[in-house]
Write an enzyme that holds these catalytic residues in place. Structure first.
Site, PDB file in Angstrom:
ATOM      1  N   GLY A  70       0.807  -1.209   0.000  1.00 56.64           N
ATOM      2  CA  GLY A  70       0.000   0.000   0.000  1.00 56.64           C
ATOM      3  C   GLY A  70       0.845   1.266   0.000  1.00 56.64           C
ATOM      4  O   GLY A  70       0.521   2.244  -0.687  1.00 56.64           O
ATOM      5  N   SER A  71       1.937   1.255   0.751  1.00 56.96           N
ATOM      6  CA  SER A  71       2.768   2.460   0.847  1.00 56.96           C
ATOM      7  C   SER A  71       3.304   2.858  -0.528  1.00 56.96           C
ATOM      8  O   SER A  71       3.233   4.031  -0.919  1.00 56.96           O
ATOM      9  CB  SER A  71       3.938   2.235   1.808  1.00 56.96           C
ATOM     10  OG  SER A  71       3.460   1.894   3.091  1.00 56.96           O
ATOM     11  N   ASN A 151      -7.542   3.997   9.006  1.00 52.30           N
ATOM     12  CA  ASN A 151      -6.965   2.790   9.593  1.00 52.30           C
ATOM     13  C   ASN A 151      -7.026   2.771  11.119  1.00 52.30           C
ATOM     14  O   ASN A 151      -6.943   1.715  11.721  1.00 52.30           O
ATOM     15  CB  ASN A 151      -5.513   2.607   9.133  1.00 52.30           C
ATOM     16  CG  ASN A 151      -4.711   3.871   9.237  1.00 52.30           C
ATOM     17  OD1 ASN A 151      -5.046   4.877   8.605  1.00 52.30           O
ATOM     18  ND2 ASN A 151      -3.659   3.849  10.019  1.00 52.30           N
ATOM     19  N   GLN A 179      -7.774  -0.054   3.789  1.00 56.02           N
ATOM     20  CA  GLN A 179      -8.605  -0.616   4.850  1.00 56.02           C
ATOM     21  C   GLN A 179      -9.986  -1.054   4.346  1.00 56.02           C
ATOM     22  O   GLN A 179     -10.720  -1.720   5.074  1.00 56.02           O
ATOM     23  CB  GLN A 179      -8.788   0.402   5.989  1.00 56.02           C
ATOM     24  CG  GLN A 179      -7.528   0.684   6.773  1.00 56.02           C
ATOM     25  CD  GLN A 179      -7.082  -0.497   7.647  1.00 56.02           C
ATOM     26  OE1 GLN A 179      -7.878  -1.338   8.046  1.00 56.02           O
ATOM     27  NE2 GLN A 179      -5.792  -0.558   7.930  1.00 56.02           N
ATOM     28  N   GLY A 200      -2.305  -6.328   0.013  1.00 58.28           N
ATOM     29  CA  GLY A 200      -2.694  -7.722   0.239  1.00 58.28           C
ATOM     30  C   GLY A 200      -2.858  -8.103   1.706  1.00 58.28           C
ATOM     31  O   GLY A 200      -3.791  -8.823   2.065  1.00 58.28           O
ATOM     32  N   HIS A 201      -1.957  -7.614   2.563  1.00 52.45           N
ATOM     33  CA  HIS A 201      -1.953  -8.145   3.933  1.00 52.45           C
ATOM     34  C   HIS A 201      -3.031  -7.551   4.823  1.00 52.45           C
ATOM     35  O   HIS A 201      -3.120  -7.895   6.001  1.00 52.45           O
ATOM     36  CB  HIS A 201      -0.563  -7.989   4.575  1.00 52.45           C
ATOM     37  CG  HIS A 201      -0.187  -6.594   4.985  1.00 52.45           C
ATOM     38  ND1 HIS A 201      -0.168  -6.212   6.311  1.00 52.45           N
ATOM     39  CD2 HIS A 201       0.201  -5.517   4.278  1.00 52.45           C
ATOM     40  CE1 HIS A 201       0.232  -4.949   6.387  1.00 52.45           C
ATOM     41  NE2 HIS A 201       0.457  -4.503   5.172  1.00 52.45           N
ATOM     42  N   THR A 237      11.615  -7.822 -10.808  1.00 49.37           N
ATOM     43  CA  THR A 237      10.985  -9.116 -11.062  1.00 49.37           C
ATOM     44  C   THR A 237       9.741  -9.259 -10.202  1.00 49.37           C
ATOM     45  O   THR A 237       9.777  -9.008  -9.001  1.00 49.37           O
ATOM     46  CB  THR A 237      11.989 -10.254 -10.753  1.00 49.37           C
ATOM     47  OG1 THR A 237      13.169 -10.007 -11.518  1.00 49.37           O
ATOM     48  CG2 THR A 237      11.400 -11.608 -11.098  1.00 49.37           C
ATOM     49  N   CYS A 324       4.182   5.850  22.645  1.00 45.54           N
ATOM     50  CA  CYS A 324       5.283   4.896  22.515  1.00 45.54           C
ATOM     51  C   CYS A 324       5.033   3.852  21.436  1.00 45.54           C
ATOM     52  O   CYS A 324       5.939   3.461  20.719  1.00 45.54           O
ATOM     53  CB  CYS A 324       5.521   4.191  23.831  1.00 45.54           C
ATOM     54  SG  CYS A 324       6.008   5.342  25.109  1.00 45.54           S
TER      55      CYS A 324
HETATM   56  C1  PLP Z   1      -1.505  -0.530   6.070  1.00 48.91           C
HETATM   57  C2  PLP Z   1      -1.866   0.726   5.371  1.00 48.91           C
HETATM   58  C3  PLP Z   1      -1.038   1.279   4.394  1.00 48.91           C
HETATM   59  C4  PLP Z   1       0.309   0.697   4.060  1.00 48.91           C
HETATM   60  O1  PLP Z   1       0.221  -0.522   3.391  1.00 48.91           O
HETATM   61  P1  PLP Z   1       1.503  -1.464   3.336  1.00 48.91           P
HETATM   62  O2  PLP Z   1       1.111  -2.571   2.415  1.00 48.91           O
HETATM   63  O3  PLP Z   1       1.735  -1.941   4.732  1.00 48.91           O
HETATM   64  O4  PLP Z   1       2.626  -0.648   2.804  1.00 48.91           O
HETATM   65  C5  PLP Z   1      -1.458   2.417   3.750  1.00 48.91           C
HETATM   66  N1  PLP Z   1      -2.634   2.987   4.045  1.00 48.91           N
HETATM   67  C6  PLP Z   1      -3.463   2.486   4.971  1.00 48.91           C
HETATM   68  C7  PLP Z   1      -4.766   3.155   5.230  1.00 48.91           C
HETATM   69  C8  PLP Z   1      -3.104   1.345   5.668  1.00 48.91           C
HETATM   70  O5  PLP Z   1      -3.922   0.859   6.605  1.00 48.91           O
END
Ligand code: PLP
Length: 397
Positions: A70-71, A151, A179, A200-201, A237, A324
């Protein structure tokens, strides 16, 4: 009992996703750019996954670029729109105060490069209204970026309405839907967005893989140079096994939405009702306009870190917007954006349910949080001051 209640941070890989990945790790491990059979099988797996993700989202396969998550997809969308904006002399971007850092940090960088960024305020209920966007759009606005669902507090934004007005004004529109994808129905054939980010995660697929949807005609620039993969828009790749796993997880998640949305919504509301019995606490974010599995509370007289550690002792994995845990001194920028004062923002708790959450687990969560909050308050001098009237309460009892 052990309960993983941090599904907004990441999710467990589903069996279906794992099984979809194995053939590309064990047999069809070839490079998809290679001409021999084992490479071509990987290539077929890659393009098959693209078709399947496209079908789940209502777009075409050509509109999808696979990324490392996502980033990266957020960065690529912002950079692509900004580059086109700069060429046209349009260097104003609109976003919101409670975006993910994968949007806020690239925007900071763009500011350093001469772009002007307007970050919209978020209402106390955690929603940004379309009129705010309408008022902020200028002649030189090249991009609007508003997240689909937050999120931390899970609030769902009026993306269709915002997209519609961006389209009317001829401004590109990006939504970070990390999300929302796999958790809410999304149809890109109907939804007026130019870019959409997924990962994906966050829906029981693997980590380290995501995608950027860029609608046909929307500019798409490459962040990573070095090869012609992904039609020249993302060198490197391809992570075929993870891409196949993500596609399988997405099919599983979107195919089950009719059942999972009402089921998780009921569990969420049960959890909210249970936690609201605790005195001096408040739900963060709108009660109805929120993700099915998201619960986020602020408790008076509580330190988020202690809460998390004691919950961990009870087998519960949860998250807090306190200082923290996020690795900085300031509490969550999201909680501050919705107007929570520092002292209660430090005492926040996010519980996010996974696809397989049960009523029994929710009841254990409620009992455990009640226990831990009472225990921590019992030994807090800050709480004693609140009770004796030396400090004012922030919330009603
Ligand atoms: C987790 C998240 C991301 C980042 O996704 P990654 O696959 O961990 O890089 C970006 N935006 C939101 C809203 C997220 O919850």
């Amino acid at each position: 009992m052990t309960i993983y209640a941090d599904n907004a941070a990441t999710t467990k890989l589903s069996k279906t996703a794992l099984n979809a990945m194995l053939p590309y790790l064990e047999e069809a491990y070839g490079n998809p750019s290679s001409l021999y059979a084992i490479g071509q099988r990987a290539k077929e797996g890659l393009e098959d996954a693209r078709e399947r993700v496209a079908r789940c989202l209502g777009c075409t396969a050509r509109e999808l670029t696979f990324t490392s998550g996502g980033s990266e997809a957020d960065n690529q969308a912002l950079r692509s729109a900004a580059q086109q904006g700069a060429r046209k002399g349009k260097k104003h971007i609109i976003s919101t105060r409670f975006e993910h850092h994968a949007v806020l940090h690239p925007l900071k960088r763009l500011e350093g490069e001469g772009f002007e960024v307007t970050l919209l305020d978020v209402h106390a209920n955690g929603v940004v209204e379309p009129e705010q966007v309408a008022r902020a759009i200028r002649e030189d606005t090249c991009l609007v970026s508003v997240m689909y669902a937050n999120n931390e507090i899970g609030t769902v934004q009026p993306i269709a309405e915002i997209g519609k007005l961006c389209r009317e004004k001829g401004v590109l529109f990006h939504t970070d839907a990390v999300q929302a994808v796999g958790h809410l129905p999304i149809d890109l054939a109907e939804l007026p967005v130019d870019y959409l980010t997924l990962s994906g995660h966050k829906f029981h697929g693997p980590k380290g893989v995501g995608a950027l949807f860029a609608r046909r005609g929307a500019p798409l620039a490459s962040l990573i140079e070095g090869g012609a993969q992904e039609r020249g828009k993302r060198a490197g790749t391809e992570n075929v096994a993870s891409i196949a796993g993500m596609a399988a997880a997405l099919e599983e998640a979107t195919g089950g939405l009719d059942a999972s949305v009402p089921r998780l919504t009921a569990l969420r509301d049960r959890l909210i009702a249970g936690l609201e019995e605790i005195p001096y606490c408040e739900l963060n974010g709108d009660r109805l306009r929120r993700l099915p599995g998201n619960v986020n509370f602020c408790f008076e007289g509580i330190e988020g870190e202690s809460l998390l550690l004691l919950l961990d002792d009870k087998g519960i994995s949860a998250s807090s917007g306190s200082a923290c845990t996020s690795g900085s001194l300031d509490p969550s920028h999201v909680l501050l954006a919705i107007g929570r004062p520092h002292e209660v923002a430090h005492g926040s708790l996010r519980l996010t349910l996974g696809a397989d959450a049960t009523e029994e687990e929710v009841d254990y969560l409620i009992a455990s949080v009640k226990d831990v909050v009472a225990y921590l308050r019992g030994m807090s001098p800050f709480w004693r001051d609140l009770c004796s009237g030396k400090r004012p309460h922030v919330f009603e009892k």
